[in-house]
Enzyme design. Structure first.
Site, PDB file in Angstrom:
ATOM      1  N   GLY A 162     -11.008  27.220   5.037  1.00 39.88           N
ATOM      2  CA  GLY A 162     -11.828  28.141   5.491  1.00 39.88           C
ATOM      3  C   GLY A 162     -11.217  28.657   6.784  1.00 39.88           C
ATOM      4  O   GLY A 162      -9.728  28.650   7.048  1.00 39.88           O
ATOM      5  N   ASN A 163     -11.780  29.465   7.689  1.00 39.33           N
ATOM      6  CA  ASN A 163     -11.301  29.999   8.723  1.00 39.33           C
ATOM      7  C   ASN A 163     -12.215  30.030   9.909  1.00 39.33           C
ATOM      8  O   ASN A 163     -13.350  29.596   9.789  1.00 39.33           O
ATOM      9  CB  ASN A 163     -10.908  31.345   8.336  1.00 39.33           C
ATOM     10  CG  ASN A 163     -12.245  32.374   8.065  1.00 39.33           C
ATOM     11  OD1 ASN A 163     -13.107  32.446   8.797  1.00 39.33           O
ATOM     12  ND2 ASN A 163     -12.588  32.577   6.811  1.00 39.33           N
ATOM     13  N   ARG A 164     -11.714  30.373  11.250  1.00 38.69           N
ATOM     14  CA  ARG A 164     -12.340  30.115  12.463  1.00 38.69           C
ATOM     15  C   ARG A 164     -13.240  31.090  12.768  1.00 38.69           C
ATOM     16  O   ARG A 164     -13.850  31.243  13.934  1.00 38.69           O
ATOM     17  CB  ARG A 164     -11.158  29.804  13.509  1.00 38.69           C
ATOM     18  CG  ARG A 164     -10.467  28.535  13.270  1.00 38.69           C
ATOM     19  CD  ARG A 164      -9.434  28.584  14.225  1.00 38.69           C
ATOM     20  NE  ARG A 164      -9.891  28.811  15.781  1.00 38.69           N
ATOM     21  CZ  ARG A 164      -9.410  29.541  16.709  1.00 38.69           C
ATOM     22  NH1 ARG A 164      -8.416  30.193  16.318  1.00 38.69           N
ATOM     23  NH2 ARG A 164      -9.795  29.741  17.735  1.00 38.69           N
ATOM     24  N   SER A 165     -13.704  32.044  11.933  1.00 37.76           N
ATOM     25  CA  SER A 165     -14.708  33.081  12.298  1.00 37.76           C
ATOM     26  C   SER A 165     -16.084  32.265  12.489  1.00 37.76           C
ATOM     27  O   SER A 165     -16.616  31.634  11.737  1.00 37.76           O
ATOM     28  CB  SER A 165     -14.915  33.932  11.046  1.00 37.76           C
ATOM     29  OG  SER A 165     -15.771  35.110  11.298  1.00 37.76           O
TER      30      SER A 165
END
Ligand code: C5P
Length: 406
Positions: free
Chosen positions: A209-212
């Protein structure tokens, strides 16, 4: 700010965010307006009368039965160009929705001729309570401008939706409410916004995933709705609530987002791809939890490319459609514009919103700094501030695009 001096009533009710209302009063006075502060008795538990009188340069109004000869309970509301209630507690909102007038502020609000702007501030549970949400819907349906609440640290150690918006956002909304200028410039426009970060499963329990956080997309959705647009938000793992009045479609993976966006996009005038979409996914997702391999401490994953939704949108778009891409880059400031221009050319979108991200800035924060590039690569605008004010700059760029007059 150069504009005709206004008569502004600032209503302050009893919440800890009352200390931030002091800055709202100060901003209005600095801009040259006449400010009457109406504080409830409860508000004065949180902020002192001398502070408010010194900043507003006027006596603070509290009691319903003070100065009755001036018929103040009616006069203040009748004369005000705008009434701004910040913070607005759950109790205050309930009173306004029911049309109750137990105090000077309630009377003033009922007697008003101009717009009413409220900035709710309360604990998350109170904000999410169905009674509060029903009251907010009633107020919105009557044209009351609801600013926020934002998401973040609340009194004590908890955090979530319920935090009063920043004074700059409240002041801006008040001016817009008076002039009516920005509020309906997107009326009748259908806007599809993607937000949050997609997750690509490795196995039933893990993902890439990512930190958005989705905060910028949510701010865009809220401001676009307030400016009259009909908004659908395709959301992947938002850390914040979707705003009221927005139609919400939730997805998890890039493939799901791709399928939803491509099936819906033709019905929209504008598509804003604010989501952080994973470029890759597992070539095959393990049906059971991956075991720690006995292979010298390395795990090799084979990833395959996801469809580029933005690129596909551009190749299938109709002439009047506006497609907006985002580029979050870890580049230095000098490299940023060049990288943005290259990405814009590669993706072919109509506008590209470019921002610098790193461990501390961009993702998950309350503020943002962006540069908006026009097709061709010219800098159209830049903005630094709350994600709400950045959202307005982006929407300004969209509203002044040729589609708007089509
Ligand atoms: O190529 P990059 O991921 O940096 O581009 C970012 C822009 O492209 C964002 O607007 C993002 O929403 C969009 N994007 C997409 N599909 C992907 C990857 C990114 O639409 N698979």
């Amino acid at each position: 700010m150069s504009r005709t001096p206004l008569r502004i009533v600032v209503g302050i009710t009893g919440g800890i965010a009352a200390y931030k209302a002091v800055s709202v009063v100060r901003e209005f006075v600095k801009d040259g307006h006449h400010v009457d502060v109406i504080a409830t008795e409860a508000a004065l538990q949180f902020v002192g009368r001398p502070t408010l009188e010194a900043l507003s340069r006027n006596p603070v109004h509290v009691g319903l039965y003070d100065d009755v000869a001036q018929v103040r309970h009616v006069a203040l509301g009748q004369q005000a160009d705008v009434i701004v209630v910040a913070p607005a507690t759950a109790n205050t909102l309930a009173q306004f929705a029911a049309g109750l007038a137990p105090d000077l502020l309630g009377n003033t609000v009922l007697a008003r001729r101009g717009p009413l702007v409220v900035a709710p501030a309360m604990h998350t549970e109170m904000w999410e309570n169905t009674a509060t949400q029903a009251n907010i819907s009633i107020l919105r349906s009557r044209g009351v401008v609801v600013v926020g609440p934002g998401v973040g640290q609340l009194t004590g150690s908890d955090s979530g939706p319920g935090r009063m918006c920043e004074p700059e956002d409240i002041v801006r909304e008040a001016y817009e409410a008076v002039s009516g200028e920005a509020h309906h410039d997107l009326l009748g426009k259908r806007i599809l916004i993607t937000g949050g970060g997609t997750r690509e499963p490795l196995d039933p329990v893990r993902y890439i995933g990512n930190r958005s956080s989705g905060k910028q997309a949510v701010a865009l959705a809220e401001r676009a709705t307030n400016r009259g647009a009909e908004v659908t938000l395709v959301a992947a793992h938002l850390e914040v609530e979707a705003p009221a009045g927005v139609s919400l479609v939730t997805v998890s993976t890039a493939a799901e987002m791709h399928a939803k966006v491509m099936s819906m996009s033709a019905d929209f005038d504008v598509v804003i791809m604010a989501a952080a979409v994973s470029d890759y996914r597992m070539d095959s997702v393990s049906g059971s939890k991956l075991k720690k391999a006995d292979n010298g401490g390395e795990l090799h994953l084979t990833l395959v490319e996801n469809p580029d939704i933005l690129k596909e949108l551009v190749s299938s778009k109709s002439t009047q459609q506006i497609i907006v891409g985002f580029a979050a880059e870890t580049a230095t400031e000098t490299e940023l514009i060049r990288i943005g221009q290259e990405k814009l050319a590669r993706k072919g979108c109509d506008l590209l919103v470019l921002n610098q991200v790193d461990w501390e800035q961009g993702f998950g924060t309350e503020s943002n700094t962006v540069t908006v590039l026009a097709a061709g690569g010219d800098i159209l605008d830049t903005a630094t501030g709350s994600k709400m004010s950045v959202a307005d700059t982006i929407l300004d760029c969209i509203a002044t695009s040729p589609f708007h007059n089509a």
